[in-house]
Design an enzyme around this catalytic site. Structure first.
Site, PDB file in Angstrom:
ATOM      1  N   HIS A  80      35.946  24.977  15.686  1.00  0.00           N
ATOM      2  CA  HIS A  80      35.484  23.933  16.612  1.00  0.00           C
ATOM      3  C   HIS A  80      36.356  23.931  17.874  1.00  0.00           C
ATOM      4  CE1 HIS A  80      34.309  22.083  12.583  1.00  0.00           C
ATOM      5  NE2 HIS A  80      33.162  22.205  13.199  1.00  0.00           N
ATOM      6  N   GLY A 129      28.568  28.018  17.399  1.00  0.00           N
ATOM      7  CA  GLY A 129      29.286  29.161  16.835  1.00  0.00           C
ATOM      8  C   GLY A 129      28.350  30.201  16.237  1.00  0.00           C
ATOM      9  N   GLU A 130      28.761  31.468  16.370  1.00  0.00           N
ATOM     10  CA  GLU A 130      28.014  32.559  15.727  1.00  0.00           C
ATOM     11  C   GLU A 130      28.180  32.514  14.212  1.00  0.00           C
ATOM     12  OE1 GLU A 130      29.246  36.243  17.473  1.00  0.00           O
ATOM     13  OE2 GLU A 130      27.995  35.939  19.261  1.00  0.00           O
ATOM     14  N   MET A 187      29.914  18.280  13.071  1.00  0.00           N
ATOM     15  CA  MET A 187      29.856  17.295  11.992  1.00  0.00           C
ATOM     16  C   MET A 187      31.271  16.869  11.576  1.00  0.00           C
ATOM     17  SD  MET A 187      26.527  18.154   9.762  1.00  0.00           S
ATOM     18  CE  MET A 187      27.196  19.459   8.779  1.00  0.00           C
ATOM     19  N   SER A 190      35.479  27.039   8.037  1.00  0.00           N
ATOM     20  CA  SER A 190      34.354  26.145   7.775  1.00  0.00           C
ATOM     21  C   SER A 190      34.914  24.838   7.240  1.00  0.00           C
ATOM     22  CB  SER A 190      33.435  26.773   6.724  1.00  0.00           C
ATOM     23  OG  SER A 190      32.568  25.796   6.189  1.00  0.00           O
TER      24      SER A 190
HETATM   25  P1  AMP Z   1      29.654  22.044  12.071  1.00  0.00           P
HETATM   26  O1  AMP Z   1      30.638  20.958  12.304  1.00  0.00           O
HETATM   27  O2  AMP Z   1      29.935  22.873  10.844  1.00  0.00           O
HETATM   28  O3  AMP Z   1      28.220  21.600  12.165  1.00  0.00           O
HETATM   29  O4  AMP Z   1      29.853  23.070  13.262  1.00  0.00           O
HETATM   30  C1  AMP Z   1      29.793  22.662  14.601  1.00  0.00           C
HETATM   31  C2  AMP Z   1      29.778  23.886  15.470  1.00  0.00           C
HETATM   32  O5  AMP Z   1      30.961  24.650  15.244  1.00  0.00           O
HETATM   33  C3  AMP Z   1      28.593  24.828  15.157  1.00  0.00           C
HETATM   34  O6  AMP Z   1      28.083  25.339  16.378  1.00  0.00           O
HETATM   35  C4  AMP Z   1      29.231  25.890  14.334  1.00  0.00           C
HETATM   36  O7  AMP Z   1      28.556  27.132  14.392  1.00  0.00           O
HETATM   37  C5  AMP Z   1      30.610  25.988  14.966  1.00  0.00           C
HETATM   38  N1  AMP Z   1      31.550  26.605  14.033  1.00  0.00           N
HETATM   39  C6  AMP Z   1      31.795  26.233  12.748  1.00  0.00           C
HETATM   40  N2  AMP Z   1      32.674  27.080  12.177  1.00  0.00           N
HETATM   41  C7  AMP Z   1      32.999  27.990  13.123  1.00  0.00           C
HETATM   42  C8  AMP Z   1      33.858  29.138  13.150  1.00  0.00           C
HETATM   43  N3  AMP Z   1      34.562  29.527  12.084  1.00  0.00           N
HETATM   44  N4  AMP Z   1      33.943  29.847  14.301  1.00  0.00           N
HETATM   45  C9  AMP Z   1      33.215  29.492  15.389  1.00  0.00           C
HETATM   46  N5  AMP Z   1      32.398  28.429  15.434  1.00  0.00           N
HETATM   47  C10 AMP Z   1      32.282  27.687  14.316  1.00  0.00           C
END
Ligand code: AMP
Length: 271
Positions: free
Chosen positions: A44, A155-156, A37, A193
């Site tokens: 990321h 991501g986990e 997002m 995050s």
């Molecule tokens: P988002 O943009 O928050 O929807 O995240 C996109 C992807 O990045 C998702 O698969 C998340 O789980 C992963 N992600 C977000 N924060 C982290 C992090 N700190 N470590 C690893 N992966 C992450």
């Protein structure tokens, strides 16, 4: 790196990348896909790096998916850092960024068709964010259908989401392998995050208390008390086993307006 702003452009762009690779290498490329997002950070980046390591081509999507937000203010205030996102993507050797310019681009059906799950999605974040996982699964299925990647990286950090996406891929016989990647953290332990950008300096200082309480205090009631005292409103702090069979500790808590989530693996109990 190409930026593709509509479904039609992304489909055409994907085809062109594959044809170009075939012409120059005499075989089909493997494709890695990372849906996000935006407001990209090192978490990321780790997904993109893993995708680049394991595939010939890497596609990234940046789309703040409206259907997974259960609070309109959270959607409106979601951080946007497009210029630095594109620089990060370029640096990570992304071939194409799918950047739907219109929130409706992915919903020609007006969100009449949805993917729902009836068990895991009703626990943890599902309890306090009604409709959230339905929105996530629906948009991820759409994106996976468009990217037609060999592997997609998640991501986990969002472990419940990862479990649900894995389950969906299995349930619907998707051809894309779902790859889980470890949580990337700041030096003080705070899980990276995009929402961390919205923390005040004071909240940012308090935020790592979440992972500290999760790891330093084994008694969950004590840990919850410690978080209450630090000013968190704890949503849940529990040890659970999701269908992948591993026991983990999951927490969600808000600091001011910002909801933070985290999870860690727990040692298996002796049989
Ligand atoms: P988002 O943009 O928050 O929807 O995240 C996109 C992807 O990045 C998702 O698969 C998340 O789980 C992963 N992600 C977000 N924060 C982290 C992090 N700190 N470590 C690893 N992966 C992450």
């Amino acid at each position: 790196m190409r930026v593709l702003e509509t479904v039609a452009e992304f489909r055409k762009g994907r085809r062109e990348f594959v044809e170009e690779f075939r012409r120059t290498h005499g075989r089909d490329p493997s494709i890695g896909f990372v849906p996000t997002m935006g407001a990209l950070h090192s978490g990321h980046r780790s997904l993109l790096e893993r995708a680049a390591l394991e595939n010939d081509l890497v596609f990234l999507s940046i789309f703040v998916n409206p259907t997974q937000f259960n609070r309109p203010d959270d959607l409106a205030k979601y951080p946007k850092t497009l210029e630095t996102d594109l620089a990060l993507a370029e640096h990570a050797r992304v071939s194409a960024v799918f950047l739907p310019s219109d929130g409706q681009e992915l919903y020609p059906d007006g969100y009449r068709y949805r993917v729902s799950e009836t068990e895991v999605s009703q626990r943890l974040c599902g309890l306090s964010r009604p409709g959230h996982f339905e929105g996530v699964l629906t948009v991820v299925l759409k994106l996976l259908q468009l990217a037609r990647a060999d592997r997609a990286y998640f991501g986990e950090k969002d472990y419940q989401q990862l479990t649900l996406i894995r389950g969906m891929a299995e349930a619907f016989f998707l051809d894309t392998e779902i790859v889980g990647c470890p949580t990337v953290r700041e030096a003080d332990g705070l899980a990276l995050s995009s929402r961390n950008l919205r923390l005040t300096p004071e909240q940012r200082e308090t935020a790592p208390e979440l992972i500290r309480a999760m790891t330093e205090v084994s008694d969950l009631e004590q840990a919850r008390k410690r978080l209450d005292e630090k000013g968190f409103a704890v949503d849940y702090l529990v040890d659970e086993r999701l269908p992948d069979g591993r026991r983990r500790r999951f927490a969600a808590a808000t600091l001011g307006e910002i909801r933070l989530i985290d999870n860690i693996a727990l040692p298996e109990e002796n049989p």
